[in-house]
Motif scaffolding. Structure first.
Motif, PDB file in Angstrom:
ATOM      1  N   GLU B 410    -104.828 -56.636 -40.088  1.00 49.51           N
ATOM      2  CA  GLU B 410    -105.581 -55.952 -41.125  1.00 49.51           C
ATOM      3  C   GLU B 410    -104.761 -55.963 -42.408  1.00 49.51           C
ATOM      4  OE1 GLU B 410    -107.685 -52.344 -39.115  1.00 49.51           O
ATOM      5  OE2 GLU B 410    -105.753 -52.736 -38.166  1.00 49.51           O
ATOM      6  N   HIS B 411    -105.441 -56.198 -43.523  1.00 54.17           N
ATOM      7  CA  HIS B 411    -104.740 -56.279 -44.803  1.00 54.17           C
ATOM      8  C   HIS B 411    -105.348 -55.307 -45.796  1.00 54.17           C
ATOM      9  CE1 HIS B 411    -102.611 -60.077 -43.771  1.00 54.17           C
ATOM     10  NE2 HIS B 411    -103.614 -60.161 -42.919  1.00 54.17           N
ATOM     11  N   TRP B 412    -104.500 -54.840 -46.657  1.00 54.08           N
ATOM     12  CA  TRP B 412    -104.951 -53.921 -47.700  1.00 54.08           C
ATOM     13  C   TRP B 412    -104.283 -54.382 -48.981  1.00 54.08           C
ATOM     14  CZ3 TRP B 412    -108.703 -50.958 -48.891  1.00 54.08           C
ATOM     15  CH2 TRP B 412    -108.573 -49.855 -49.751  1.00 54.08           C
ATOM     16  N   THR B 413    -105.083 -54.900 -49.858  1.00 55.60           N
ATOM     17  CA  THR B 413    -104.463 -55.518 -51.018  1.00 55.60           C
ATOM     18  C   THR B 413    -105.200 -55.218 -52.312  1.00 55.60           C
ATOM     19  OG1 THR B 413    -103.655 -57.620 -51.907  1.00 55.60           O
ATOM     20  CG2 THR B 413    -105.697 -57.715 -50.700  1.00 55.60           C
ATOM     21  N   PRO B 414    -104.430 -54.992 -53.373  1.00 58.81           N
ATOM     22  CA  PRO B 414    -105.071 -54.838 -54.667  1.00 58.81           C
ATOM     23  C   PRO B 414    -105.662 -56.182 -55.088  1.00 58.81           C
ATOM     24  CG  PRO B 414    -102.673 -54.784 -54.895  1.00 58.81           C
ATOM     25  CD  PRO B 414    -102.967 -54.905 -53.448  1.00 58.81           C
ATOM     26  N   HIS B 427    -109.389 -52.412 -54.457  1.00 58.25           N
ATOM     27  CA  HIS B 427    -108.559 -52.547 -53.268  1.00 58.25           C
ATOM     28  C   HIS B 427    -109.413 -53.070 -52.132  1.00 58.25           C
ATOM     29  CE1 HIS B 427    -105.171 -50.562 -55.206  1.00 58.25           C
ATOM     30  NE2 HIS B 427    -106.131 -49.949 -55.872  1.00 58.25           N
ATOM     31  N   TYR B 429    -109.907 -54.127 -48.163  1.00 55.98           N
ATOM     32  CA  TYR B 429    -109.563 -54.167 -46.737  1.00 55.98           C
ATOM     33  C   TYR B 429    -110.058 -55.507 -46.215  1.00 55.98           C
ATOM     34  CZ  TYR B 429    -109.898 -53.419 -41.715  1.00 55.98           C
ATOM     35  OH  TYR B 429    -109.775 -53.557 -40.360  1.00 55.98           O
ATOM     36  N   HIS B 431    -110.059 -58.154 -42.909  1.00 55.78           N
ATOM     37  CA  HIS B 431    -109.714 -58.360 -41.507  1.00 55.78           C
ATOM     38  C   HIS B 431    -110.538 -59.509 -40.932  1.00 55.78           C
ATOM     39  CE1 HIS B 431    -108.777 -57.779 -37.342  1.00 55.78           C
ATOM     40  NE2 HIS B 431    -109.983 -57.323 -37.040  1.00 55.78           N
ATOM     41  N   LYS B 446    -107.495 -46.409 -54.028  1.00 52.99           N
ATOM     42  CA  LYS B 446    -106.359 -47.057 -53.380  1.00 52.99           C
ATOM     43  C   LYS B 446    -105.955 -46.372 -52.073  1.00 52.99           C
ATOM     44  CE  LYS B 446    -102.803 -44.851 -56.306  1.00 52.99           C
ATOM     45  NZ  LYS B 446    -102.845 -43.596 -55.542  1.00 52.99           N
ATOM     46  N   PHE B 449    -107.818 -46.918 -47.405  1.00 51.61           N
ATOM     47  CA  PHE B 449    -107.577 -47.839 -46.294  1.00 51.61           C
ATOM     48  C   PHE B 449    -108.034 -47.326 -44.935  1.00 51.61           C
ATOM     49  CE2 PHE B 449    -104.964 -49.290 -42.732  1.00 51.61           C
ATOM     50  CZ  PHE B 449    -105.243 -50.642 -42.751  1.00 51.61           C
TER      51      PHE B 449
END
Ligand SMILES: Nc1nc2c(ncn2[C@@H]2O[C@H](COP(=O)(O)OP(=O)(O)O)[C@@H](O)[C@H]2O)c(=O)[nH]1
Ligand SMILES: [Mg+2]
Lengths: 225, 613
Positions: B410-414, B427, B429, B431, B446, B449
């Protein structure tokens, strides 16, 4: 060896990895979670979130891991990831002196801004690139010793700041379990809350919780994760 | 990147960014239910606008100077050699004689046809473009008329038509580029590296106004830095004379420059694309940079630090630029057509997936998407916020051209979605719940998540339980032309719905993708060219596409081996290729069949509107 038997108290621990890009943060996590290593990993963007259980004799710790990107651009976003962290791995690359400097900046920032009781481990990675441990007797080893930061220098700094300290190799797996286990042990009992926000039950099918670590992993102390 | 958006970007002033809920149609082609009508007419306006840019070629330079070795000469060297070794008579053949730089900059060329391709500050029209503009304009005809016209064309005698020298280099580029990327550059000598670098048919450079390299797909720092310096000199020469350099031709190489924010983006190509097409590609690279940094950060980085090295800030995201460039080189219908591709799903299934997303939606969710194999499966959005296809295209490219996100984690990125708001981060999410399928949940918050993570978990479980996950897997398959029209002559086609800013493509299996994309690119240039023709044919060997009425074929030339046809209707356009020498009647029938087939299942092959909340 972990999931069966009487339920042990179980709690989640948030952990954040910080450090300059390419020191091996993602590789450490990959080794810890999947027992795998990739020679040419693409750089992390933003942050990846992973979980991994760690069984201690008296309790189970479920790590909720933020593997962050280390680029300059990322610096201003970092607080978002470390804000509620109970533990941090601050990683440098033993073959690159600038990375320890960067690590010291992260340690200072964590001490200033993160939760007061945060457990910080300083981790010198890429130990496999160093020559044999007794580097004082140079001998005729063919393997080039690429170590640029001595163990004693980093260790002295870690002691001064009250940090756990390990040298690891994500590539060989050396000491990787040990770091996480040491962190799990160092989290004060009192700050452990039973299970948590981030817990996810239905993840099973895609991300089986990996509980079957075994001896061949070479983790002597056996995090038994 | 839609054509619409592109032109808007070019003209936009840095701080005139459209608020997302107050859109200017010219700026934002959006996925919206209510957008069908004005699209077609608006499109042609824009096409016209673009053309005025296209034709900023430059007329003949002052009398010749002594030859000097400069990058453009080096670059054109190979192509010139190809031209001269070709004995076929070529009215258009051009060879670079010299490029010199001392005071001012100009490329001097021999050009049998005209001054096209040379550089001075005086704009003039290029003759090679005017071939296309002589095509009769059919814009006043409705679809029915076009169909009846097709009958006339089919019986028309074909006149001869000239190929340009560019044709030859296209052959080369189509043939050699797949093979030459395997070798590890590091084991080569400097000269070998330089030779390989020069042999590339297309280069993209990004540099700062101060001439600092920002990005190049190929070549080591040492190789590119001198070239970057020269490019910067050329560009700033024109800037200083307050004449913006947009494109110039040198030999068979076309140089196209866009100036965006504090950056110059340069394409050098001998693949036969038009300046407008190359500008679209450059703009997609610029948008990628914005998505990493936001316009605010980009501007701030250079304010007061003219010499700033932007690579420090881009660190790690070059893989996305690489991915974008690679897909451009491979031939990207999405970028050529400025549209998104969807997977085919029954309407009920698509609705069920939308419903899953809507049901589990959290309060901070802005956009929710399911994407598979670089194609849209389903999207939900708030009623008052549009979702901009160029933003989605960026997202798709980031997800699928690099492996960063495709690790099952799982990724959380601006993420900045420049058409939504170029000044701030959202932001995301991200996956991948299967090797090819991702759920992407985007929020302005932000801290969202864990909330989005829970939502994703429920949605993915829902897809699994209802069997929709399998439906998605099945929908990935693109139909072969013969599956929908047994016995058809059509080998491959793409159909774009302008109103939905989406396209559908037939299977690429057994199709030579690069060559086919070159045919489409030529046809696209014609139907989006000045004449705004509605039907165009590309005859194998002609070396140039023609609007209806041009007729013509100059047989015997090396060719892309396929005939092509484009047809523009009300709100849609379709491009198809068939075997070389296919009868036009047969091709037209095939294309009509495609249009009919798509129209009968628009709700399956396109995401119409998306679900809103
Ligand atoms: N030799 C060696 N290479 C490593 C080790 N850990 C990571 N790497 C390599 O270093 C590069 C950067 O690793 P990555 O995990 O992406 O670093 P991050 O940016 O800190 O996440 C990759 O090419 C890894 O394969 C290690 O312990 N030993
Ligand atoms: Mg990483």
């Amino acid at each position: 060896m972990s999931s069966e038997g009487a339920p042990k108290p179980s709690s989640s621990v948030k952990l954040v990895l910080l450090g300059e890009a390419a020191v091996g943060k993602s590789s450490l996590v990959l080794r810890f979670v999947n027992n795998d290593f990739q020679e040419n990993k693409e750089p992390t963007i933003g942050a990846a979130f992973l979980t991994q259980k760690c069984n201690l004799p008296t309790r189970t710790i479920k790590f909720e891991i933020w593997d962050t990107a280390g680029q300059e651009r990322f610096a201003s976003l970092a607080p978002m990831y470390y804000r509620n962290a109970q533990s941090a791995l601050v990683v440098y690359d033993i073959t690159k002196p600038t990375t320890l400097l960067k690590a010291k900046h992260w340690v200072a920032e964590l001490q200033r801004q993160a939760s007061p009781g945060i457990v910080i481990a300083l981790v010198g990675n890429k130990l496999d690139l160093a020559g044999p441990p007794d580097a004082s007797s140079p001998g005729e080893e063919e393997e080039e010793d690429r170590r640029a930061i001595s163990t004693s220098e980093a260790k002295a700094y870690a002691e001064e700041e009250g940090l756990l300290f390990y040298e690891t190799s994500a590539k060989s797996g050396e000491n990787v379990q040990a770091v996480f286990e040491a962190i799990a042990n160092a989290i004060p009992e009192s700050t452990l809350k039973p299970k948590t926000v981030g817990t996810r039950q239905g993840m099973g099918q895609e991300q089986p919780v990996r509980v079957d670590f075994d001896a061949e992993r070479g983790a002597k102390e056996g995090c038994a994760c | 990147m839609s054509a619409e958006n592109h032109s808007a970007t070019l003209s936009a002033h840095p701080d005139e960014f459209p608020a997302f809920d107050n859109q200017d149609r010219h700026t934002d082609a959006t996925i919206e239910d209510d957008l069908e009508t004005p699209r077609a007419s608006f499109y042609s306006e824009v096409a016209e606008g673009e053309l005025s840019l296209d034709e900023d070629y430059f007329s003949s330079p002052p009398p010749s100077r002594n030859a000097m070795t400069t990058p453009s000469e080096l670059l054109s060297h190979k192509a010139a050699a190809i031209t001269s070794s070709n004995n076929a008579p070529q009215t258009h053949s051009r060879a670079t004689v010299a490029v010199s730089l001392p005071e001012g900059v100009y490329a001097q060329q021999q050009d049998a046809m005209s001054g096209s391709g040379s550089v001075t500050t005086a704009p003039s029209f290029s003759d090679s473009m005017s071939i296309r503009s002589t095509a009769p304009t059919l814009k006043s005809l409705g679809d029915a008329d076009v169909e009846s016209m097709l009958g006339e064309i089919l019986s028309e005698t074909e006149s001869r038509f000239c190929a340009s020298s560019i044709q030859e280099s296209i052959e080369e580029s189509v043939e050699d580029e797949d093979t030459d990327d395997e070798i590890d550059e590091e084991i080569l000598t400097d000269e070998e590296q330089l030779a390989r670098w020069r042999a590339k048919k297309k280069h993209f450079f990004i540099l700062s106004e101060a001439g600092k390299p920002v990005y190049s797909r190929y070549g080591s720092e040492t190789i590119i830095s001198s070239y970057i310096g020269v490019l910067q000199a050329i560009i700033s020469f024109f800037t200083d004379t307050s004449d913006t350099l947009q494109s110039f031709q040198s030999g068979s190489h076309l140089f196209v420059v866009i100036s965006s924010g504090p950056l110059y983006l340069v394409a050098i190509s001998c693949t036969g694309e038009t300046p407008a097409q190359l500008r679209l590609q450059l703009d997609s690279l610029y948008q990628q940079i914005l998505s990493t940094l936001t316009l605010s950060q980009l501007t701030k980085a250079f304010s007061g630090r003219f010499n700033f090295d932007l690579r420090r800030l881009l660190g790690g995201t070059e893989v996305f630029l690489d991915g974008l460039v690679d897909s451009i080189l491979r031939g990207s219908p999405a970028i050529l057509l400025s549209a998104l591709e969807c997977i085919t799903l029954r309407k009920t299934h698509r609705t069920q997936i939308n419903q899953l997303l809507l049901t589990h939606r959290t309060s901070t969710l802005l956009y929710g998407l399911i994407i598979t194999d670089s194609r849209l499966v389903s999207v939900i959005r708030p009623k008052r916020h549009s979702l901009h296809p160029p933003d989605l295209q960026l997202l798709f490219s980031m997800l699928f051209t690099a492996s960063t996100f495709r690790d099952g984690n799982e990724h959380w990125t601006p993420l900045c979605m420049p058409r939504f708001n170029s000044k701030g981060f959202l932001h995301a999410y991200i996956h991948f719940f299967t090797a090819d399928s991702a759920i992407v949940l985007i929020s302005a918050d932000k801290d969202a998540f864990f909330e989005l993570r829970e939502m994703a978990e429920k949605v993915v479980a829902g897809l699994q339980e209802t069997g929709l996950r399998e439906r998605i897997g099945e929908g990935v398959k693109r139909p072969k032309p013969v599956d929908i029209m047994p016995g058809t002559v059509i080998r491959h086609w793409v159909y774009k719905s302008r109103g939905n800013v989406q396209f559908i493509s037939s299977s690429w299996e057994g199709v030579e993708r690069k060559r086919t994309m070159v045919v489409y690119q030529r046809l696209h240039a014609v139907v989006h060219g000045r004449g705004r023709v509605k039907v165009a044919f590309e005859t194998a060997g002609s070396g140039a596409s023609q609007g209806v009425g041009d007729g013509g074929d100059n047989g015997g030339k090396r060719s892309l081996g396929q005939d092509g046809m484009a047809w523009v209707g009300n709100g849609w356009e379709v491009y198809a290729v068939a075997k070389r020498g296919t009868k036009r009647e047969a091709m037209v029938r095939g294309v009509q069949g495609i249009v009919k087939w798509v129209k009968e299942r628009e709700e399956r092959v396109f995401v119409i509107g998306g679900a809103t909340f």
